[in-house]
Design an enzyme around this catalytic site. Structure first.
Site, PDB file in Angstrom:
ATOM      1  N   TYR A  59       0.816  -1.214   0.000  1.00  0.00           N
ATOM      2  CA  TYR A  59       0.000   0.000   0.000  1.00  0.00           C
ATOM      3  C   TYR A  59       0.853   1.270   0.000  1.00  0.00           C
ATOM      4  CZ  TYR A  59      -4.400  -2.336  -0.143  1.00  0.00           C
ATOM      5  OH  TYR A  59      -5.468  -3.076  -0.583  1.00  0.00           O
ATOM      6  N   ARG A  62       1.512   1.665  -3.637  1.00  0.00           N
ATOM      7  CA  ARG A  62       0.316   2.129  -4.353  1.00  0.00           C
ATOM      8  C   ARG A  62       0.053   3.609  -4.078  1.00  0.00           C
ATOM      9  NH1 ARG A  62      -5.159   0.346  -5.442  1.00  0.00           N
ATOM     10  NH2 ARG A  62      -4.647   1.634  -7.175  1.00  0.00           N
ATOM     11  N   GLN A  94     -15.416   3.037  -5.674  1.00  0.00           N
ATOM     12  CA  GLN A  94     -14.604   1.932  -5.151  1.00  0.00           C
ATOM     13  C   GLN A  94     -13.136   2.342  -5.140  1.00  0.00           C
ATOM     14  OE1 GLN A  94     -16.124  -2.016  -7.037  1.00  0.00           O
ATOM     15  NE2 GLN A  94     -16.763  -0.384  -8.393  1.00  0.00           N
ATOM     16  N   ASP A  97      -8.243   6.578  -4.673  1.00  0.00           N
ATOM     17  CA  ASP A  97      -7.651   7.882  -5.027  1.00  0.00           C
ATOM     18  C   ASP A  97      -8.641   8.995  -4.664  1.00  0.00           C
ATOM     19  OD1 ASP A  97      -9.452   8.615  -7.279  1.00  0.00           O
ATOM     20  OD2 ASP A  97      -8.531   6.927  -8.317  1.00  0.00           O
ATOM     21  N   HIS A 112     -14.530   1.557  -0.553  1.00  0.00           N
ATOM     22  CA  HIS A 112     -13.351   0.711  -0.300  1.00  0.00           C
ATOM     23  C   HIS A 112     -12.249   1.496   0.414  1.00  0.00           C
ATOM     24  CE1 HIS A 112     -14.570  -2.351  -3.686  1.00  0.00           C
ATOM     25  NE2 HIS A 112     -15.303  -2.437  -2.607  1.00  0.00           N
ATOM     26  N   CYS A 139       0.702   6.467  15.946  1.00  0.00           N
ATOM     27  CA  CYS A 139      -0.570   7.160  15.690  1.00  0.00           C
ATOM     28  C   CYS A 139      -0.499   8.546  16.323  1.00  0.00           C
ATOM     29  CB  CYS A 139      -1.711   6.352  16.315  1.00  0.00           C
ATOM     30  SG  CYS A 139      -3.278   7.259  16.363  1.00  0.00           S
ATOM     31  N   THR A 179     -16.274   0.154 -14.042  1.00  0.00           N
ATOM     32  CA  THR A 179     -16.043  -0.946 -13.100  1.00  0.00           C
ATOM     33  C   THR A 179     -16.401  -2.269 -13.768  1.00  0.00           C
ATOM     34  OG1 THR A 179     -16.608  -1.869 -10.920  1.00  0.00           O
ATOM     35  CG2 THR A 179     -18.270  -0.464 -11.961  1.00  0.00           C
ATOM     36  N   ASN A 204     -18.828   2.338 -19.753  1.00  0.00           N
ATOM     37  CA  ASN A 204     -17.606   1.556 -19.546  1.00  0.00           C
ATOM     38  C   ASN A 204     -16.881   1.391 -20.877  1.00  0.00           C
ATOM     39  OD1 ASN A 204     -16.190   0.337 -17.385  1.00  0.00           O
ATOM     40  ND2 ASN A 204     -16.687  -1.703 -18.138  1.00  0.00           N
TER      41      ASN A 204
HETATM   42  P1  OAD Z   1     -11.366  -3.421 -12.595  1.00  0.00           P
HETATM   43  O1  OAD Z   1      -9.931  -3.309 -12.958  1.00  0.00           O
HETATM   44  O2  OAD Z   1     -11.881  -4.744 -12.174  1.00  0.00           O
HETATM   45  O3  OAD Z   1     -12.260  -2.934 -13.817  1.00  0.00           O
HETATM   46  C1  OAD Z   1     -12.004  -1.725 -14.477  1.00  0.00           C
HETATM   47  C2  OAD Z   1     -13.071  -1.531 -15.534  1.00  0.00           C
HETATM   48  O4  OAD Z   1     -12.864  -0.261 -16.124  1.00  0.00           O
HETATM   49  C3  OAD Z   1     -13.067  -2.561 -16.666  1.00  0.00           C
HETATM   50  O5  OAD Z   1     -14.389  -3.007 -16.916  1.00  0.00           O
HETATM   51  C4  OAD Z   1     -12.518  -1.777 -17.865  1.00  0.00           C
HETATM   52  O6  OAD Z   1     -13.107  -2.185 -19.083  1.00  0.00           O
HETATM   53  C5  OAD Z   1     -12.951  -0.376 -17.530  1.00  0.00           C
HETATM   54  N1  OAD Z   1     -12.072   0.664 -18.109  1.00  0.00           N
HETATM   55  C6  OAD Z   1     -10.735   0.616 -18.318  1.00  0.00           C
HETATM   56  N2  OAD Z   1     -10.299   1.755 -18.846  1.00  0.00           N
HETATM   57  C7  OAD Z   1     -11.387   2.568 -18.985  1.00  0.00           C
HETATM   58  C8  OAD Z   1     -11.594   3.878 -19.496  1.00  0.00           C
HETATM   59  N3  OAD Z   1     -10.583   4.610 -19.963  1.00  0.00           N
HETATM   60  N4  OAD Z   1     -12.855   4.375 -19.500  1.00  0.00           N
HETATM   61  C9  OAD Z   1     -13.884   3.626 -19.026  1.00  0.00           C
HETATM   62  N5  OAD Z   1     -13.756   2.390 -18.541  1.00  0.00           N
HETATM   63  C10 OAD Z   1     -12.514   1.859 -18.502  1.00  0.00           C
HETATM   64  O7  OAD Z   1     -11.639  -2.307 -11.452  1.00  0.00           O
HETATM   65  P2  OAD Z   1     -12.881  -2.179 -10.451  1.00  0.00           P
HETATM   66  O8  OAD Z   1     -14.125  -2.669 -11.074  1.00  0.00           O
HETATM   67  O9  OAD Z   1     -12.851  -0.792  -9.915  1.00  0.00           O
HETATM   68  O10 OAD Z   1     -11.074  -3.558  -4.491  1.00  0.00           O
HETATM   69  O11 OAD Z   1     -12.443  -3.163  -9.299  1.00  0.00           O
HETATM   70  C11 OAD Z   1     -13.257  -3.301  -8.177  1.00  0.00           C
HETATM   71  C12 OAD Z   1     -12.437  -3.565  -6.956  1.00  0.00           C
HETATM   72  O12 OAD Z   1     -11.552  -4.666  -7.186  1.00  0.00           O
HETATM   73  C13 OAD Z   1     -11.493  -2.454  -6.553  1.00  0.00           C
HETATM   74  O13 OAD Z   1     -12.114  -1.438  -5.804  1.00  0.00           O
HETATM   75  C14 OAD Z   1     -10.472  -3.165  -5.732  1.00  0.00           C
HETATM   76  C15 OAD Z   1     -10.235  -4.327  -6.661  1.00  0.00           C
HETATM   77  O14 OAD Z   1      -9.683  -5.449  -6.135  1.00  0.00           O
HETATM   78  C16 OAD Z   1     -10.323  -3.755  -3.399  1.00  0.00           C
HETATM   79  O15 OAD Z   1      -9.115  -3.610  -3.385  1.00  0.00           O
HETATM   80  C17 OAD Z   1     -11.114  -4.176  -2.180  1.00  0.00           C
END
Ligand code: OAD
Length: 235
Positions: A59, A62, A94, A97, A112, A139, A179, A204
């Site tokens: 982290y 990141r 989610q 940032d 998240h 802390c 997402t 998306n």
């Molecule tokens: P993902 O990496 O799973 O999905 C990202 C999505 O964004 C995909 O469907 C891509 O097609 C889309 N994408 C990529 N570039 C894009 C763009 N320029 N414009 C629009 N869409 C685009 O990420 P999340 O769905 O956010 O959780 O992942 C969910 C959670 O899984 C995160 O919050 C994190 C991760 O593990 C934790 O760490 C608990």
């Protein structure tokens, strides 16, 4: 989109895709973060219990990359929508940032968690934080060396569900942006919304896992399709 004229209350779910064009790696797309790292090893509650130092270093890494980025036109468009939309609006992200906030949005919940704060597991303080964790700093509230990133690990309960579900129940429109629909409970919000008769729209780059649940899907880069949709909504 038909019926948009009647929309008053909006819930927007965002994921890594909205920040991709700001230069932050997504998780599951080709070359994504979870291709380089196993989330069970670096981002789970079990991993933290087994090897806290490894998780804290991950982290710290990141935070260092995410910390320097700028909002893109998609964040800025949502900032404009938040400022000008007269009805209820909630952005549920989610993402850890702070690009929604830098893009001007105020009505934002980080389900998240986020990189801007730390969480002290001794006294429960959540101090503003820009430093690292792996060196086990004290802390600022209680002095214990029990600080961890204020992010939700796999196996932990997401934040703010007590505010998110009522907002979905009160919504006329649920919009999902950038997402993949792979992580629950966020991935299930579209089904919850549909069962309640809420209109659902997906913006998306490619169809997500739950694409068929949406009334409408618009495909393209967030920096283009989000400003277009916001323009429509603000008329
Ligand atoms: P993902 O990496 O799973 O999905 C990202 C999505 O964004 C995909 O469907 C891509 O097609 C889309 N994408 C990529 N570039 C894009 C763009 N320029 N414009 C629009 N869409 C685009 O990420 P999340 O769905 O956010 O959780 O992942 C969910 C959670 O899984 C995160 O919050 C994190 C991760 O593990 C934790 O760490 C608990």
């Amino acid at each position: 989109m038909a019926g948009m004229r009647d929309v008053r209350n909006i819930v927007i779910l965002t994921g890594a895709g909205i920040s991709a064009e700001s230069g932050i790696d997504t998780f599951r797309t080709a070359g994504g973060l979870w291709e380089k790292y196993d989330p069970a090893e670096v981002a789970s509650a079990e991993a933290f219990a087994r090897d806290p130092g490894r998780l804290l270093s991950f982290y710290d890494m990141r935070r260092a990359t995410v910390g320097e980025k700028e909002p893109n036109p998609a964040h800025e468009a949502l900032g404009r929508l938040d400022a000008e939309w007269k009805g209820e609006l909630l952005i549920v992200t989610q993402n850890v940032d702070n690009l929604h906030e830098l893009g001007g949005a105020n009505r934002v919940l980080h389900m998240h968690g986020q990189h801007r704060t730390a969480w002290c597991t001794s006294c429960d303080a959540r101090p503003h934080w820009t430093g690292t964790f792996a060196d086990r700093p004290p802390c600022p509230a209680c002095g214990m060396r029990s600080l961890r990133p204020d992010v939700v690990l796999f196996g932990e309960m997401p934040y703010h569900l007590d505010r998110i579900y009522p907002a979905i129940r009160a919504a006329d429109l649920f919009v999902s942006i950038g997402t993949s629909g792979a992580v629950y409970p966020a991935a299930g919000f579209v089904r919850d919304a549909r069962e309640l008769g809420v209109r659902t729209l997906e913006l998306n780059l490619e169809p997500s896992d739950g694409s068929h649940w949406f009334d409408e899907t618009r495909l393209g880069p967030a920096s283009e399709i989000v400003p277009q949709w916001v323009k429509e909504m603000l008329g």
